[in-house]
Scaffold this motif. Structure first.
Motif, short mmCIF file in Angstrom:
data_model
loop_
_atom_site.label_atom_id
_atom_site.label_comp_id
_atom_site.label_asym_id
_atom_site.label_seq_id
_atom_site.Cartn_x
_atom_site.Cartn_y
_atom_site.Cartn_z
N PHE A 198 0.80 -1.22 0.00
CA PHE A 198 0.00 0.00 0.00
C PHE A 198 0.84 1.28 0.00
CE2 PHE A 198 -3.46 -2.88 1.20
CZ PHE A 198 -4.45 -2.41 0.34
N PRO A 199 1.97 1.35 0.73
CA PRO A 199 2.84 2.52 0.55
C PRO A 199 3.37 2.65 -0.87
CG PRO A 199 3.35 1.45 2.63
CD PRO A 199 2.39 0.56 1.91
N ILE A 200 3.67 1.53 -1.51
CA ILE A 200 4.14 1.59 -2.90
C ILE A 200 3.04 2.14 -3.79
CG2 ILE A 200 4.83 0.19 -4.88
CD1 ILE A 200 6.21 -1.71 -2.96
N ILE A 201 1.81 1.66 -3.57
CA ILE A 201 0.67 2.11 -4.38
C ILE A 201 0.45 3.61 -4.20
CG2 ILE A 201 -1.82 1.94 -4.67
CD1 ILE A 201 -1.59 -1.03 -3.99
N LEU A 202 0.45 4.07 -2.94
CA LEU A 202 0.08 5.46 -2.65
C LEU A 202 1.21 6.44 -2.97
CD1 LEU A 202 -1.86 5.01 0.71
CD2 LEU A 202 -2.80 5.30 -1.58
N ARG A 203 2.45 6.06 -2.68
CA ARG A 203 3.57 6.99 -2.84
C ARG A 203 4.19 6.97 -4.24
NH1 ARG A 203 7.01 5.56 2.67
NH2 ARG A 203 5.30 5.87 4.18
N HIS A 204 4.10 5.85 -4.91
CA HIS A 204 4.84 5.70 -6.16
C HIS A 204 3.93 5.49 -7.37
CE1 HIS A 204 8.60 5.57 -3.91
NE2 HIS A 204 8.02 4.70 -3.09
N VAL A 205 2.96 4.58 -7.24
CA VAL A 205 2.12 4.26 -8.41
C VAL A 205 1.07 5.35 -8.64
CG1 VAL A 205 0.50 2.61 -9.41
CG2 VAL A 205 2.48 1.79 -8.12
N LEU A 206 0.35 5.73 -7.61
CA LEU A 206 -0.74 6.70 -7.76
C LEU A 206 -0.30 8.02 -8.37
CD1 LEU A 206 -3.69 7.46 -7.37
CD2 LEU A 206 -3.17 8.08 -5.00
N PRO A 207 0.79 8.66 -7.91
CA PRO A 207 1.20 9.94 -8.53
C PRO A 207 1.49 9.85 -10.02
CG PRO A 207 2.33 9.62 -6.44
CD PRO A 207 1.65 8.33 -6.75
N ASN A 208 1.84 8.66 -10.51
CA ASN A 208 2.19 8.50 -11.92
C ASN A 208 0.99 8.18 -12.81
OD1 ASN A 208 5.29 8.64 -12.24
ND2 ASN A 208 5.00 7.38 -10.42
N ILE A 209 -0.19 8.04 -12.21
CA ILE A 209 -1.38 7.77 -13.02
C ILE A 209 -2.43 8.87 -12.86
CG2 ILE A 209 -1.00 5.27 -12.89
CD1 ILE A 209 -3.29 5.16 -10.86
N LEU A 210 -2.03 10.00 -12.27
CA LEU A 210 -3.00 11.07 -12.02
C LEU A 210 -3.42 11.81 -13.28
CD1 LEU A 210 -1.72 12.68 -8.69
CD2 LEU A 210 -3.71 11.21 -9.04
N THR A 211 -2.53 11.86 -14.28
CA THR A 211 -2.83 12.65 -15.48
C THR A 211 -4.11 12.21 -16.17
OG1 THR A 211 -0.51 13.20 -15.83
CG2 THR A 211 -1.97 13.34 -17.73
N PRO A 212 -4.29 10.92 -16.50
CA PRO A 212 -5.56 10.54 -17.13
C PRO A 212 -6.76 10.74 -16.22
CG PRO A 212 -4.25 8.59 -16.59
CD PRO A 212 -3.36 9.77 -16.42
N LEU A 213 -6.57 10.64 -14.91
CA LEU A 213 -7.68 10.85 -13.99
C LEU A 213 -8.17 12.30 -14.03
CD1 LEU A 213 -6.67 8.84 -10.80
CD2 LEU A 213 -8.38 8.26 -12.51
N ILE A 214 -7.23 13.24 -14.12
CA ILE A 214 -7.60 14.66 -14.19
C ILE A 214 -8.42 14.93 -15.44
CG2 ILE A 214 -6.69 17.00 -14.44
CD1 ILE A 214 -4.27 16.09 -12.77
#
Length: 294
Positions: A198-214
């Motif tokens: 979960f730290p990997i998901i929140l700190r590393h993976v999530l920030p790199n997939i925010l663009t399509p979400l926006i």
């Protein structure tokens, strides 16, 4: 001015934004509506939700520039004697509230489920994606209409129904992005230093997939507003005592061809302008963040 702000104003994104007529027009329209729904009720001549302030003797007064118009009602009145301008301002607040609430809830729910499904895979991934596939096989409007018909109208129920409809879009997008990101070296490095999932998901993976979400979230706001307007028009949306723009259009439609056009046309134009402005911003963000166009 801080270095971060100076960097933003010199960035390629800002340069492209100020050179895009569509993006500037979209920003102007959205800003207009934000100011309107925030400060508009302070200047409107009437609270259209206060039944005690309504007078049926004022019903269907034409706009002020037409014969029989009343200066107290600039855009005329509807069948309940509501000042149409006031009703549109308050209705815009409801429409924007529903649009933003549904997008936030759908994004949070869909992103969480998409992250979990994409990162962990296995049976959980298969189960969630089958649910997504089943829901996407039905028109979103039909699903929302069924939920509202089953549980009744109301603001909270409407937000819940549209969230149930909307989360699948985010879940599928996020899951696909996570499948790509989790194979990259920075995720392997995070695992090697002992970070839990979960730290990997929140700190590393999530920030790199925010663009399509926006991009998706921006366009989704306009879609939700149109869906809410349609449901309210069909009589299963917001309560009649607190009309949104869609319900105002519906209330005026019955007399649209009787010469009393303003009670339906003006709210319809408001919906069109609001969604148009949001879509202009969404189109710019989609083009700007699309790597294939770089």
């Amino acid at each position: 001015m801080s270095a971060k702000k100076e960097g933003f104003f010199k960035s390629e994104f800002f340069h492209n934004f100020v050179r895009s007529p569509g993006a500037l027009a979209g920003l102007f329209i959205v800003t207009f509506f934000v100011v309107l729904v925030t400060a508009g009720p302070l200047f409107t001549p009437q609270n259209p939700y206060d039944i005690g302030s309504l007078d049926l003797m004022d019903a269907f007064k034409p706009p002020v520039w037409m014969e029989g118009g009343d200066p107290a009602f600039v855009l005329g009145t509807d069948d309940q004697g509501r000042d149409l301008l006031s009703a549109m301002v308050y209705g815009s607040r409801i429409s924007l509230f529903i649009g933003l609430s549904v997008v936030v809830l759908s994004c949070v729910l869909g992103t969480f489920l998409g992250l979990v499904a994409g990162y962990f895979g296995g049976r959980l991934d298969s189960l969630l994606m089958r649910v997504v596939d089943i829901q996407l096989s039905f028109p979103a409007m039909l699903v929302a209409l069924f939920i509202m018909a089953a549980f009744g109208r109301g603001l909270g129920k409407l937000v819940t129904a549209l969230t149930i409809v909307g989360w699948v879009l985010y879940a599928r997008t996020v899951r696909g992005s996570v499948l790509v990101e989790k194979k990259k070296e920075y995720v392997d490095a995070a695992r090697l230093i002992g970070l839990s999932p979960f730290p990997i998901i929140l700190r590393h993976v999530l920030p790199n997939i925010l663009t399509p979400l926006i991009v998706i979230a921006t366009i989704h706001v306009g879609t939700v507003i149109l869906t809410e307007a349609t449901l309210s028009y069909l009589g299963v949306g917001v309560p009649v005592t607190r009309p949104s723009l869609g319900l105002l259009v519906k209330n005026g439609y019955d007399v649209l061809f009787s010469g009393l056009w303003w009670s339906s046309v003006f709210p319809g134009m408001f919906i069109m302008l609001l969604v148009f402005g949001i879509n202009l911003l969404g189109d710019f963000l989609r083009d700007e963040f699309n790597p294939r166009l770089k």
